[in-house]
Design a protein around this motif. Sequence first.
Motif, PDB file in Angstrom:
ATOM      1  N   TYR A 227       0.834  -1.198   0.000  1.00 50.48           N
ATOM      2  CA  TYR A 227       0.000   0.000   0.000  1.00 50.48           C
ATOM      3  C   TYR A 227       0.874   1.255   0.000  1.00 50.48           C
TER       4      TYR A 227
ATOM      5  N   THR B  52       2.540   1.701  -3.379  1.00 52.74           N
ATOM      6  CA  THR B  52       1.544   2.116  -4.371  1.00 52.74           C
ATOM      7  C   THR B  52       1.180   3.587  -4.209  1.00 52.74           C
ATOM      8  N   ILE B  53       1.002   4.032  -2.977  1.00 54.82           N
ATOM      9  CA  ILE B  53       0.663   5.435  -2.726  1.00 54.82           C
ATOM     10  C   ILE B  53       1.823   6.344  -3.164  1.00 54.82           C
TER      11      ILE B  53
ATOM     12  N   VAL C 286       1.411   9.161  -6.060  1.00 56.15           N
ATOM     13  CA  VAL C 286       1.682  10.589  -5.820  1.00 56.15           C
ATOM     14  C   VAL C 286       2.750  11.091  -6.790  1.00 56.15           C
TER      15      VAL C 286
END
Length: 125
Positions: A60, A63-64, A68
């Motif tokens: 997670y 991926t974030i 961004v």
Amino acid sequence: MNIISILRNRCPNCTRGNFFIADNPFNLAKFDKMNSKCSHCNEDFERETGFYVGAMYASYAITIAYGVGLFLLLVLLFDCSVITFLIVFTITLIILLPWLYRTSRLFWINLFVRKKTNDRTARKS
């Protein structure tokens, strides 16, 4: 944490043995197959049941960070639409899924395995 282990599919303890059976994350038949132990130092890769559920948090976070960065690159720097960003993000995320799976597992186990000292080296000191 051992960056070499994460980037090169190596044992978090000795960085010699392979963590996953296949080195190529895009070998879709074997991308998720792990060795049970390191072939060099015998480090156990099969922890207790549910150990690798924590790798979802690492996945997670990666991926974030990717999302961004891609957003800043496409929308702010190249002035693309948000729809274009979402399409590119979704397609690249699907393509990168095997790599992301492996990287998050390697990252997670590296948080918990401390490199052990060699017995011969410890005796010389």
